[in-house]
Design a protein around this motif. Structure first.
Motif: not given
Length: 469
Positions: A258-259, A264
């Motif tokens: 993710d950012e 994930h």
């Protein structure tokens, strides 16, 4: 430490007991090798290091509360365990603690990289189930392992032992101090290659952990590393493979970042239910996925309920300093300080994680990279490869710190990356401070002795961040 009389300790480690009232002394505090850490009830171990003789600091340890000293010679007026070899006695003391704890569950962890992060993750999961002892930082040597073991008390349920090595036989030695029932081998890389001489020697040394497991034990092996997978042949213990390959017993698929660079993924094989379990970790870097799989396998073996293990793992955060530490600063700037240690694999993981963090608009990546030490004959080529990878993942600016990092900068520059070559940490401080802008993501990465971890702290503090003490 489990409270023990000096008389009993002397028998266990084959020591001569000297000093006033020694027969009546009980050690019921921590075992320390630093006189400044002594407290009431401590046993001070007087080691002779490269730069200092620990015996000279014994009076200070006693003044701070130590009730006895373990050393090569008597200390005037102080109960002393006199031995012929302090390190041997220290190791035997730790094994004495283990032998007093027949129900203690010991997990050993080794690998060329990721040991400390995996240790921290596993300790956080197990701590939800009972008292857990794990190393402080990277206490994984012939000194660090006994120090960790001696923190075990009568209430301790789990001991997580991180096991490092600089040569063949080192891990076998550590397994005699803290004999594991569960062994985790994360990977075989090129860290410390100069000392070992070959990757095959590194693999052989890591396999010493697996070979030491009892028949009723469990070897948790990285299925994605062929050298680790091959360690199945050296153990009578059960084997569980973890990784991303289809034949892994516990498997991750569909890994994304993710950012914040946090992985994930979908988890397969944790239960009999064929449906995958969505997972999200709180730590940055795709390399944390393999660490997480090993932790879940160990937790399951130790009887941790599945949902409890998943919840604790996903909530687990960074514990040890300078391992993918993230500091969000004013101006949407971010510092990633991963400069406790470095080898080609951990360099690659850090660069990819930082590139993922800057995937959004108006963010620039600056990689401040120092030398990777102890790589032997492959050093130059390995540093060049890091530079090429920096270009491939899209690093916007690279700062090569010191002569040893020049091949990184040269290789990145050849592929179009703007590079600043600076001679030392002070020059790097001036360069980075002058170029940082709002929105930047700045990575500090090097081997420990290259000093970039402190540079990262300095720039973080100057930019308004709070650095842990």
């Amino acid at each position: 430490m489990i409270p023990s009389s000096l008389t009993r300790i002397a028998r266990a480690i084959d020591a001569e007991l000297t000093g006033p009232g020694a027969d009546d002394v009980v050690v019921d505090g921590p075992v320390v090798i630093d006189s400044r850490l002594a407290e009431a009830g401590s046993l001070y171990v007087a080691r002779i290091g490269e730069h200092a003789d620990g015996h000279l600091f014994a009076p200070a340890a006693v003044a701070a509360g130590a009730v006895a000293v373990l050393g090569l010679r008597p200390i005037d007026g102080v109960p002393t365990l006199v031995v012929a070899d302090v390190q041997d006695a220290f190791a035997r003391l730790a094994r004495f603690v283990v032998d007093q704890s027949p129900d203690l569950q010991i997990v050993g962890i080794t690998g060329s990289s990721g040991k400390t992060s995996t240790k921290d993750l596993l300790a956080q999961v197990l701590a939800t189930q009972g008292p857990t002892v794990a190393p402080v930082g990277s206490f994984n040597s012939e000194v660090g392992v006994p120090l960790t073991v001696c923190r075990v008390t009568a209430q301790t349920k789990y001991l997580v032992a991180e096991m490092g090595a600089d040569g063949i036989g080192h891990i076998a030695y550590l397994t005699k101090i803290a004999p594991p029932r569960i062994g985790i081998v994360l990977n075989v890389g090129t860290a410390h290659l100069a000392g070992f001489g070959s990757v095959e020697a590194i693999a052989s040394t890591k396999s010493e952990l697996v070979a030491a497991l009892p028949p009723d034990g469990l070897a948790i092996l990285n299925a994605d590393d062929e050298r680790v997978r091959a360690m199945q042949a050296v153990t009578d213990a059960r084997v569980l493979l973890v990784g991303t390959g289809r034949d892994a017993d516990l498997r991750a698929s569909d890994v994304t970042l993710d950012e914040l660079g946090r992985p994930h993924f979908l988890l397969h094989g944790l239960t009999d239910d064929p449906a995958p379990v969505p997972m999200a970790l709180s730590l940055a870097g795709a390399h944390q996925v393999g660490n997480a799989l090993a932790v879940l396998a160990a937790a399951r073996e130790l009887g941790v309920e599945t949902q409890q293990a998943l919840t604790a793992l996903q909530a687990a955060g960074p514990v040890s300093r300078w391992r993918m530490e993230i500091f969000d600063l004013p101006g949407n700037r971010r510092i990633v300080n991963d400069a406790y240690n470095a080898n080609p694999d951990s360099m690659a993981a850090a660069l990819r994680a930082v590139a993922a963090m800057a995937a959004g608009p108006d963010r620039r990546t600056i990689a401040v990279l120092g030398q990777m030490l102890e790589l032997g004959d492959i050093s130059y080529a390995a540093h060049e490869q890091v530079g090429r990878l920096a270009a491939q993942v899209g690093i916007d600016v690279l700062v090569a710190v010191g002569p040893g990092a020049e091949p990184i900068g040269t290789a990145a520059q050849a592929l179009g990356v703007p590079v600043r070559f600076v001679p030392d940490v002070d020059a790097a401080h001036e360069a980075v401070s002058g170029m940082m802008e709002d929105g930047d993501v700045v990575l500090f990465k090097s081997s420990r002795d290259s000093g970039l971890r402190y540079l990262g702290d300095r720039i973080t503090a100057e930019a308004g961040g709070v650095v842990p003490q």
